[in-house]
Design an enzyme around this catalytic site. Structure first.
Site, PDB file in Angstrom:
ATOM      1  N   ASP A  83       0.857  -1.183   0.000  1.00 31.66           N
ATOM      2  CA  ASP A  83       0.000   0.000   0.000  1.00 31.66           C
ATOM      3  C   ASP A  83       0.906   1.250   0.000  1.00 31.66           C
ATOM      4  O   ASP A  83       2.119   1.177   0.186  1.00 31.66           O
ATOM      5  CB  ASP A  83      -0.968  -0.019   1.182  1.00 31.66           C
ATOM      6  CG  ASP A  83      -2.172   0.895   0.919  1.00 31.66           C
ATOM      7  OD1 ASP A  83      -2.152   1.658  -0.071  1.00 31.66           O
ATOM      8  OD2 ASP A  83      -3.137   0.860   1.707  1.00 31.66           O
TER       9      ASP A  83
HETATM   10  C1  BGC Z   1      -5.042   3.226   0.281  1.00 36.54           C
HETATM   11  C2  BGC Z   1      -5.302   2.176  -0.781  1.00 36.54           C
HETATM   12  C3  BGC Z   1      -5.142   2.772  -2.151  1.00 36.54           C
HETATM   13  C4  BGC Z   1      -3.795   3.419  -2.277  1.00 36.54           C
HETATM   14  C5  BGC Z   1      -3.540   4.038  -3.640  1.00 36.54           C
HETATM   15  C6  BGC Z   1      -3.781   4.008   0.036  1.00 36.54           C
HETATM   16  O1  BGC Z   1      -3.694   5.102   0.892  1.00 36.54           O
HETATM   17  O2  BGC Z   1      -4.988   2.597   1.540  1.00 36.54           O
HETATM   18  O3  BGC Z   1      -6.574   1.620  -0.599  1.00 36.54           O
HETATM   19  O4  BGC Z   1      -5.383   1.803  -3.139  1.00 36.54           O
HETATM   20  O5  BGC Z   1      -3.664   4.431  -1.309  1.00 36.54           O
HETATM   21  O6  BGC Z   1      -4.214   5.215  -3.802  1.00 36.54           O
END
Ligand code: BGC
Length: 785
Positions: free
Chosen positions: A310
């Site tokens: 993530d």
């Molecule tokens: C979130 C994810 C997301 C990623 C990309 C993160 O902060 O937890 O769910 O896919 O950002 O934007």
């Protein structure tokens, strides 16, 4: 020292999992099954399954330098949607150097093609980029937020929403989406409960499969399919106290029986990638957790796609206390996290780690292979521009059928929570007092994470009522209250696209105006709730009532004596005891998407008879959280006797929810017969049929979600009082009745015991069938030795 502690932890969990495979059998288990990967029905191609891919990737890898392989592991953000505190730097230069494997947040066929051309034409090996994006509940045509989608209990509709999202996203330059989010969530303070399918592992698993099918279709190389990402692996929904990014700590028993099933279901459905979660698991951050990412995900579940961290989750392990940049990079990559999102730790450190021998080059090769395989599966080596067809974008994006589908699916997601004296449906005549801060709002309708959705395209409730009820209805509008009066909160919400404007009148003035409008009308429709930014990422709330002065507004409206219809918009279960007691009707609409206003009006005026059911329990008050239907029995269950002190209970509130899981009313009524079983005793390998007659006894045609729950009465570990094991959404004409039959298979009766074997333990079971998790009728059977 740190290394030793980590190894010990991994080993201790590893020991539990190793035991699954040993001869050690639980004493009561007759049917034991070790967790084995299931072969998948949808698009799945692994190096073993596809020798041509293997050959292609082998040959490519053999030409790559170590730096180029590391470059494939780097994912950068290019564009405007930023979900974390850090943004990617020097993108052009990095692409040119072969330092980038994929980008996210870039879309439109023109922008994606430009970047793809840049990558292909300026790098030595001309390896195309992945184009990822947070396509969460629709891409341009926005559907209800995922919690709302799940409340439809309509797998076909949910799959359709993902299919449409994939069609639009792939026409818009994208080939990889960061959905489905399948985190089980039982704490509505956690803002991200809005992004998932609620509290139940069985329903969550069914929805996970439907979404993967919808995105990936049966052939990932097609120009209208995209690779899905199941997230956030794992257990992110169990953040302590509902605070985002917080610690997670849970037993293996709960982990495997309650939280892991939806991730596993997505893997079985052939999901192409997995995203790590921000939290730790048993003290090791998921992003650096070898047990999770390799022993469980790959060795046990047979996942053969790639894992992406993530957003900056790799570098965040420094703050978790796992070591410096170089160390956390080694930890993540050797755990099995193949791609580093935004933190660029792999880019900065992995080469040195390999050179000095603290990371083997094999680990880098394996990760690079997985990324290249993903590109191969998507057909990018054949045609890097497959997803950048401008013409297709023009004819696909937001086409009228897709808006129509959004309206249909939105109606299906709405939950009628109360309807006394048949207040709803409304007549298409007379005067409506349309009141509330969300009544003529557009911004909030598409939710807080609607990717490329344009809120200006959203249909407000006021417009929807006009469209559906026509000229026969006169609308008198008053805002009545701000969503919140907290200026700090408004500032924060607006910093992330909130568009909130504080009405400068006093709340007394606003309420007085609304009361005046209500007095001059036949019925009040009060559209209240949260602003979209009050749920979602980094949007936990400690108070889950209606924010601001909205309850005061409802109290004043109630005093007018006019019928009070409350239309709710929110991204989580709310605690609404006053509203439940005092409103005449309550319709939960979540954030229903581009066609929200039309869909809401369809339901309010009876063009569509509501059929949604809650997928997360609504508590009476926040102090009851976590509150979920599938709880276990304790040694001192509460038996309803208020004078009996020493039972599990509160002094100041009952244990009951405000609305239980599975709850939702209809304009018609359904009656259920007692469930009939095909047998009262079965062997551990037999199926059992459960039939129930359901009749539509009211005045409207309607849909009902018939729910089947099972309880394992005696087992080697404490088991939930009920677990959903089947549901069918049926359509019954007024007066019609139908026999609904469920098949309970041995799989439905199994659970993970304390050795983590998936077992069926013979003995007594109960079956419950009904309209929600509370209002059920029961029957019992035994499984013989
Ligand atoms: C979130 C994810 C997301 C990623 C990309 C993160 O902060 O937890 O769910 O896919 O950002 O934007």
């Amino acid at each position: 020292m740190k290394q030793i502690i980590r190894t010990a932890l991994v080993m201790s969990i590893g020991l539990m999992s190793t035991q699954c495979n040993t001869a050690q059998q639980p004493t009561t288990a007759q049917q034991t099954e070790t967790v084995e990967p299931t072969q998948t029905p949808t698009a799945r191609a692994s190096s073993t399954a596809d020798p041509r891919m293997r050959q292609f990737v082998d040959s490519l890898l053999s030409q790559m330098t170590l730096e180029e392989k590391i470059g494939q592991l780097n994912l950068v953000s290019v564009g405007f949607d930023v979900t974390g505190p850090v943004v990617s730097q020097n993108v052009d230069e990095n692409i040119r150097k072969g330092n980038v494997g994929g980008v996210f947040n870039t879309y439109t066929p023109v922008a994606a093609r430009k970047l793809q051309e840049f990558a292909v034409n300026n790098t030595r090996l001309k390896i195309p980029l992945l184009f990822g994006y947070d396509v969460i509940h629709g891409h341009r045509t926005i559907f209800p937020i995922p919690l709302g989608l799940s409340a439809s209990w309509d797998l076909e509709a949910i799959e359709r929403s993902a299919r449409i999202a994939a069609d639009e996203a792939s026409a818009d330059g994208l080939n990889w989406v960061y959905s489905p989010m399948v985190d089980i969530a039982r704490d509505p303070r956690w803002g991200r409960i809005s992004e998932g399918a609620g509290e139940d592992p069985y329903l969550g698993s069914e929805i996970a499969r439907a979404m993967v099918r919808g995105y990936q279709g049966d052939d990932l190389t097609k120009e209208n399919t995209v690779m899905a990402t199941v997230k956030h692996f794992a257990l992110y929904g169990a953040s302590e106290a509902g605070r985002d990014y917080n610690t997670v700590d849970m037993s293996l028993n709960r982990m495997f029986n309650e939280y892991m099933p939806p991730y596993k279901a997505a893997i079985e459905a052939g999901v192409g990638s997995v995203m790590s979660s921000f939290n730790d698991i048993n003290g090791v951050p998921a992003t650096g957790n070898h047990w999770l990412m390799t022993e469980l995900l790959r060795d046990k579940w047979g996942f053969d796609g790639f894992v992406v961290a993530d957003y900056t989750a790799v570098s965040e392990m420094i703050a978790h206390g796992m070591g410096d940049e170089a160390k956390v990079g080694e930890l993540a990559l050797s755990a099995g996290v193949d791609m580093d999102m935004v933190s660029e730790v792999y880019l900065r450190h992995v080469k040195q780690s390999v050179d000095k021998g603290s990371l083997s080059e094999e680990v880098v090769n394996t990760a690079a292979r997985r990324i290249l395989e993903a590109k191969y599966k998507l057909g990018l080596f054949e045609d890097p521009y497959r997803y950048t067809n401008d013409q297709r974008a023009k004819t696909t994006i937001m086409k009228p059928e897709y808006r129509e589908a959004s309206r249909d699916i939105a109606r299906r997601s709405m939950v009628l929570l109360k309807n006394s004296k048949q207040t709803l449906p409304l007549k298409k005549s007379g005067t409506i007092a349309l009141i509330g801060p969300l009544a003529n709002n557009q911004r909030d309708l598409i939710g807080n994470w609607s990717g490329a959705g344009d809120w200006k395209q959203a249909v407000s409730v006021e417009q929807g009522i006009k469209n559906v009820a026509g000229n026969g209805v006169k609308i008198n509008y008053a805002k009545g209250a701000n969503i919140t009066d907290d200026e700090q909160m408004i500032k924060r919400l607006n910093a992330h696209g909130g568009e909130l404007q504080l009405d400068k009148r006093t709340s007394e003035q606003m309420i007085a105006e609304a009361v005046k409008v209500a007095r001059a009308s036949d019925v009040i429709v009060a559209v209240v709730g949260e602003s979209q930014g009050m749920s979602g990422e980094a949007a936990s709330r400690a108070d889950i009532g209606l924010p601001g002065k909205q309850r005061e507004l409802l109290m004043a409206l109630k005093k007018t004596g006019k019928p009070l219809v409350v239309v709710l918009m929110n991204g989580r279960p709310l605690a609404l005891p006053w509203e439940d007691q005092n409103a005449d009707a309550i319709l939960e609409t979540w954030f229903a998407g581009t066609e929200a206003g039309n869909a809401i009006a369809d339901v309010l005026f009876g063009n569509y008879n509501p059929s949604g059911k809650l997928t997360a329990t609504f508590p009476q008050m926040v102090g009851q959280i976590p509150l979920y239907y599938a709880h276990r029995n304790t040694g001192r269950p509460f038996n309803g006797d208020l004078l009996n002190k020493y039972t599990t209970r509160y002094m100041d509130v009952t244990n009951e929810p405000l609305y239980p899981f599975g709850f939702g009313l209809s304009y018609t009524s359904f009656t259920y017969s007692k469930p009939q079983l095909s047998k009262t005793s079965i062997s551990p390998s037999e199926n059992l049929e459960v039939s129930v007659q359901v009749q539509n006894t009211g005045n409207y045609d309607g849909e009902e979600v018939v729910q089947l729950y099972v309880q394992d009465v005696v087992a080697s570990i404490t088991r939930p009082v009920k677990e959903l094991k089947g549901f069918q959404k049926i359509n019954l004409k007024k007066g019609e009745s139908r026999t609904v039959t469920f098949t309970i298979t041995p799989e439905h009766l199994k659970f993970y015991n304390n050795e983590l074997d998936f077992v069926l333990e013979p003995g007594e079971f109960k079956v419950y069938v009904g309209t929600n998790s509370r209002d059920v009728q029961e029957a019992s059977f035994t499984v013989t030795q």
